[in-house]
Design an enzyme around this catalytic site. Structure first.
Site, PDB file in Angstrom:
ATOM      1  N   GLU A 166      -2.489  -3.492  -6.496  1.00  0.00           N
ATOM      2  CA  GLU A 166      -3.443  -2.544  -7.059  1.00  0.00           C
ATOM      3  C   GLU A 166      -2.719  -1.248  -7.393  1.00  0.00           C
ATOM      4  OE1 GLU A 166      -6.428  -2.001  -4.058  1.00  0.00           O
ATOM      5  OE2 GLU A 166      -5.116  -0.850  -2.743  1.00  0.00           O
ATOM      6  N   GLY A 223       4.408   5.220   5.182  1.00  0.00           N
ATOM      7  CA  GLY A 223       5.745   5.074   5.721  1.00  0.00           C
ATOM      8  C   GLY A 223       6.234   3.645   5.810  1.00  0.00           C
ATOM      9  N   ILE A 275      -6.198   1.829  10.918  1.00  0.00           N
ATOM     10  CA  ILE A 275      -6.337   2.866  11.943  1.00  0.00           C
ATOM     11  C   ILE A 275      -6.405   2.251  13.331  1.00  0.00           C
ATOM     12  CG2 ILE A 275      -7.860   4.692  12.815  1.00  0.00           C
ATOM     13  CD1 ILE A 275      -8.667   5.167   9.840  1.00  0.00           C
ATOM     14  N   GLY A 299      -8.658  -1.806  -1.626  1.00  0.00           N
ATOM     15  CA  GLY A 299      -8.375  -3.199  -1.941  1.00  0.00           C
ATOM     16  C   GLY A 299      -7.859  -4.002  -0.778  1.00  0.00           C
ATOM     17  N   GLY A 349       0.841  -1.179   0.000  1.00  0.00           N
ATOM     18  CA  GLY A 349       0.000   0.000   0.000  1.00  0.00           C
ATOM     19  C   GLY A 349       0.881   1.235   0.000  1.00  0.00           C
ATOM     20  N   ILE A 350       0.321   2.362   0.418  1.00  0.00           N
ATOM     21  CA  ILE A 350       1.071   3.602   0.458  1.00  0.00           C
ATOM     22  C   ILE A 350       1.341   3.989   1.901  1.00  0.00           C
ATOM     23  CG2 ILE A 350      -0.983   5.089   0.479  1.00  0.00           C
ATOM     24  CD1 ILE A 350       0.573   6.998  -1.370  1.00  0.00           C
TER      25      ILE A 350
END
Length: 447
Positions: A245, A223, A320, A343, A220-221
Site C-alpha cells: 500500500e 524502525g 501496539i 491496510g 509498513g513504516i
C-alpha cells in the site's frame, strides 16, 4: 487539440479563495490522501469560518497544516474526519477530528456506496499533461472514487508533485474537473526515516532469516521495516518483488542495491506496485515518471484476493499490543486513538492465502511509560483497545526474542508461543494469568 485543452483549462482556473466559495453550510468536503491533501484550498476555506456552519471534512493522513481545524478548535464550523490518523491529524484527534473505521481495501467502495456523498472534493495533483490528464502523484488511493461521487470536483495543481505512472486510476481528465487551482507550489511533505533501535534490529533479523529469493514484500513504516530494508540491501537476496500500500524509503534502499526486479512475481511482473508514497525527497524523485513502478487505487493493492495471487508473499507490519488469544491492537492505547486499521488486516489475510505466504506483526516485548516498564504481550488487551486483527487472522508475531506462530494453534498452544517471545521478566506473570484464563496446561513449556 492541445490548444482546445488549454482553453478549457483557462476557463476552469480559479483562485483558492474562489474555489472555497463552492462550500456551503452542512456540506461534506473531502481532501486527497496524504501528500495529495488540499493545502491552499483548506487555507482559503478557513478564512470563511464565520460564514459557515457544520462543514464536515474527510481526509486520510493529512500531511499538511489543517487550517480549518486550527481556526475552529471547538468544531462549531468545521469537523474533521479521518480514514487514518497520522501526521497533522494527531494534533486534533480526540478534540475536533474523528476517526472513520475501515478496512483500507474497502475505502473506494465505501466512498461509492455508503459514505454520505461528498459535496466538494479537492485533490492536490500534478500539472496537466499534453493529453489533458492530471496525475494524482503520490496517492491513487481513492481519488477516482472521490471525484466520481462528488457534486463539485476541484484539483489543486502543484508542479512539485511527482508524476506516478499507472497502474490504474492514477489520473483524471480535465473533462471530469469543475475547477482548477494553481497552488503556491509549496514543497511536498516529507517524512524522515526512523532510525531502528537495537530491539527493532533484532526483530528484523528474525524476519530476514525467513526470507528467500523471489519473495514479494509489503512493508509498513517505522524502525523495523527500515531495518529490514537495510538488511535486505546488504544481503545476497535477489529477484525480490514489491506489492504494497505504502511505498517508503526502505524500498528505495533495496532498489538501489539491485535487490528488486519483480522477475518472479505471479502478477504485475517486473512492476513495483503501490497505492501511495510517503518519505524523503529522494524517494519522490525516484518514483517520478519511473516506468518500473505502478500506482493503483487501494481496492487493487490491498485486496486480499489480489495479494493471495502473488506467490511467496511476505507482509511485515507493527502493532501496539497483543493478547494471549492472539488478538492484535495496532491502533489505540485503550480508548486513546493512535492511528487506524489501515491496510494491516488486508495484508495479514492476503499474505496468509498466498502460496508460501508469510505475515509478520512486530512489537517490542515491553514498553516504558512514566518510568514503569510493562509487557506488550498481555493476558487480555487493555480495556477499550481496538482489535485490529482478530485471533482468527493473526499468523506470526515477532518480538526481539523470536517469532510465535499462531495459525493452526489451539488456545493453550498460542499462549505458550506468545509467552516464549515475551520478555523474561514477565513470563511467570503471564503463565499465572493464562492459568486463570484456562488456556494453560501443566505440560506447557516456555523454555
Amino acid at each position: 487539440m492541445y490548444q482546445k485543452l488549454l482553453e478549457e483549462y483557462k476557463s476552469k482556473l480559479v483562485t483558492a479563495d474562489e474555489a472555497a466559495k463552492q462550500v456551503k453550510s452542512g456540506d461534506w468536503v473531502e481532501y486527497g490522501f496524504g501528500i495529495n491533501c488540499a493545502r491552499d484550498f483548506d487555507e482559503a476555506l478557513a478564512k470563511r469560518k464565520d460564514e459557515l456552519e457544520d462543514v464536515k471534512i474527510r481526509c486520510d493522513i493529512g500531511a499538511y497544516q489543517h487550517f480549518t481545524a486550527e481556526v475552529d478548535p471547538d468544531n462549531k464550523h468545521f469537523t474533521w474526519n479521518s480514514w487514518h490518523v497520522a501526521g497533522h491529524d494527531r494534533k486534533f484527534i480526540n478534540k475536533n477530528l474523528f476517526y472513520i473505521p475501515m478496512k483500507f481495501h474497502e475505502n473506494p467502495m465505501m466512498t461509492r456506496k455508503d459514505c454520505v456523498p461528498t459535496n466538494v472534493a479537492v485533490i492536490q495533483c500534478t500539472a496537466m499533461d499534453k493529453h489533458g490528464y492530471f496525475n494524482f502523484g503520490g496517492s491513487s488511493v481513492n481519488c477516482c472514487a472521490m471525484m466520481e461521487t462528488a457534486r463539485v470536483t476541484i484539483l489543486e495543481v502543484n508542479e512539485k508533485m511527482p508524476r506516478c505512472l499507472g497502474g490504474n486510476q492514477e489520473c483524471l481528465h480535465i473533462s471530469q474537473v469543475d475547477y482548477i487551482i494553481q497552488s503556491k507550489n509549496e514543497p511536498i511533505a516529507t517524512i524522515g526515516s526512523a532510525e531502528p533501535s537495537p530491539v527493532e534490529i533484532a526483530m528484523a533479523q528474525h524476519i530476514i532469516e525467513r526470507l528467500y529469493d523471489g519473495n514479494c514484500i509489503q512493508l509498513g513504516i517505522g524502525g523495523t521495516p527500515n531495518a529490514v530494508g537495510s538488511m535486505v540491501a546488504a544481503s545476497d537476496l535477489k529477484d525480490l518483488g514489491v506489492h504494497t500500500e505504502m511505498y517508503v524509503d526502505a524500498y528505495l534502499l533495496m532498489a538501489k542495491a539491485g535487490k528488486i526486479t519483480g522477475a518472479r512475481k505471479s502478477i504485475d511482473k517486473y512492476k513495483q506496485v503501490y497505492s501511495f508514497a510517503m518519505g524523503s525527497q529522494e524517494l519522490y524523485d525516484y518514483i517520478d515518471d519511473n516506468p518500473g513502478l505502478a500506482s493503483y487505487s487501494v481496492d487493487y493493492t490491498n485486496n486480499p484476493w489480489v495479494v493471495a495471487q502473488i506467490d511467496d508473499f511476505v507482509s511485515i507490519n507493527a502493532c501496539i499490543e497483543v493478547d494471549l488469544y492472539g488478538q492484535v491492537c495496532a491502533e489505540s492505547v485503550g480508548t486513546r486513538h493512535i492511528s487506524g486499521t489501515g491496510g494491516q488486516l488486508d495484508f495479514v489475510e492476503g499474505a496468509y492465502k498466498s502460496k508460501n505466504g508469510q505475515s509478520f506483526i512486530c512489537l517490542p516485548s515491553t514498553i516504558e511509560i512514566k518510568g514503569e516498564v510493562t509487557s506488550r504481550i498481555k493476558p487480555i488487551l487493555t480495556p477499550g483497545a481496538i482489535v485490529t486483527d482478530p485471533r482468527t487472522a493473526t499468523h506470526m508475531m515477532v518480538t526481539e526474542f523470536g517469532i510465535a506462530t499462531l495459525k493452526g494453534r489451539s488456545t493453550w498452544e498460542r499462549a505458550e508461543e506468545l509467552i516464549k517471545i515475551a520478555h523474561p521478566d514477565f513470563q511467570d506473570e503471564l503463565v499465572k494469568e493464562a492459568q486463570k484464563m484456562n488456556i494453560w496446561r501443566k505440560s506447557n513449556k516456555i523454555g
